[in-house]
Design a protein around this motif. Sequence first.
Motif, PDB file in Angstrom:
ATOM      1  N   LYS A  11      16.314  -6.242  -5.408  1.00 30.54           N
ATOM      2  CA  LYS A  11      16.575  -7.666  -5.596  1.00 30.54           C
ATOM      3  C   LYS A  11      17.596  -8.110  -4.556  1.00 30.54           C
ATOM      4  CE  LYS A  11      14.700  -8.581  -9.751  1.00 30.54           C
ATOM      5  NZ  LYS A  11      13.962  -9.740 -10.125  1.00 30.54           N
ATOM      6  N   ASN A  12      17.189  -8.985  -3.647  1.00 31.78           N
ATOM      7  CA  ASN A  12      18.140  -9.514  -2.671  1.00 31.78           C
ATOM      8  C   ASN A  12      19.159 -10.383  -3.370  1.00 31.78           C
ATOM      9  OD1 ASN A  12      17.084  -8.327  -0.353  1.00 31.78           O
ATOM     10  ND2 ASN A  12      15.540  -9.918  -0.169  1.00 31.78           N
ATOM     11  N   HIS A  13      20.372 -10.387  -2.844  1.00 30.98           N
ATOM     12  CA  HIS A  13      21.423 -11.198  -3.452  1.00 30.98           C
ATOM     13  C   HIS A  13      21.122 -12.664  -3.186  1.00 30.98           C
ATOM     14  CE1 HIS A  13      24.285 -12.968  -0.581  1.00 30.98           C
ATOM     15  NE2 HIS A  13      25.072 -13.209  -1.589  1.00 30.98           N
ATOM     16  N   GLY A  14      21.647 -13.521  -4.045  1.00 28.53           N
ATOM     17  CA  GLY A  14      21.310 -14.943  -4.049  1.00 28.53           C
ATOM     18  C   GLY A  14      21.725 -15.717  -2.808  1.00 28.53           C
ATOM     19  N   PRO A  15      21.687 -17.043  -2.918  1.00 28.40           N
ATOM     20  CA  PRO A  15      21.973 -17.923  -1.787  1.00 28.40           C
ATOM     21  C   PRO A  15      23.403 -17.766  -1.261  1.00 28.40           C
ATOM     22  CG  PRO A  15      21.163 -19.163  -3.688  1.00 28.40           C
ATOM     23  CD  PRO A  15      21.367 -17.753  -4.128  1.00 28.40           C
ATOM     24  N   GLU A  16      23.593 -18.201  -0.027  1.00 33.81           N
ATOM     25  CA  GLU A  16      24.902 -18.181   0.626  1.00 33.81           C
ATOM     26  C   GLU A  16      25.946 -18.810  -0.290  1.00 33.81           C
ATOM     27  OE1 GLU A  16      27.234 -17.100   3.821  1.00 33.81           O
ATOM     28  OE2 GLU A  16      25.058 -16.933   3.806  1.00 33.81           O
ATOM     29  N   GLU A  18      27.025 -17.679  -3.135  1.00 32.23           N
ATOM     30  CA  GLU A  18      26.927 -17.179  -4.506  1.00 32.23           C
ATOM     31  C   GLU A  18      27.794 -15.927  -4.619  1.00 32.23           C
ATOM     32  OE1 GLU A  18      23.452 -14.888  -6.585  1.00 32.23           O
ATOM     33  OE2 GLU A  18      23.023 -17.038  -6.647  1.00 32.23           O
ATOM     34  N   VAL A  23      26.512  -5.827  -5.597  1.00 31.42           N
ATOM     35  CA  VAL A  23      25.476  -5.745  -4.570  1.00 31.42           C
ATOM     36  C   VAL A  23      25.877  -4.685  -3.552  1.00 31.42           C
ATOM     37  CG1 VAL A  23      24.707  -8.132  -4.826  1.00 31.42           C
ATOM     38  CG2 VAL A  23      26.449  -7.577  -3.143  1.00 31.42           C
ATOM     39  N   GLY A  31      21.938  -6.573  -1.752  1.00 29.62           N
ATOM     40  CA  GLY A  31      21.242  -6.755  -3.012  1.00 29.62           C
ATOM     41  C   GLY A  31      21.550  -5.624  -3.961  1.00 29.62           C
TER      42      GLY A  31
END
Length: 80
Positions: A11-16, A18, A23, A31
Amino acid sequence: KRDARDFALWKNHGPEGEPLGHVYDSPWGYGRPGWHVECSTFIASLESELSSLHGRPMRVSFHAGGKDLKFPHHENEVAQ
């Protein structure tokens, strides 16, 4: 993930901006492992430890949580 029924291994980490939370840096970017990888790793480790303790192969199968997690979490973990 090529199909809606596929589960994510990473799972990639969320938006810039966040918060990062838990991670890790990887070849796929920042992620974390998907739920199913975490569960499978935990069970594999537990099976290995139990097998060493008992001197024979031991299998562990348990799935806890609410009914709302049956799909996708429990079914995908079993599939993996």
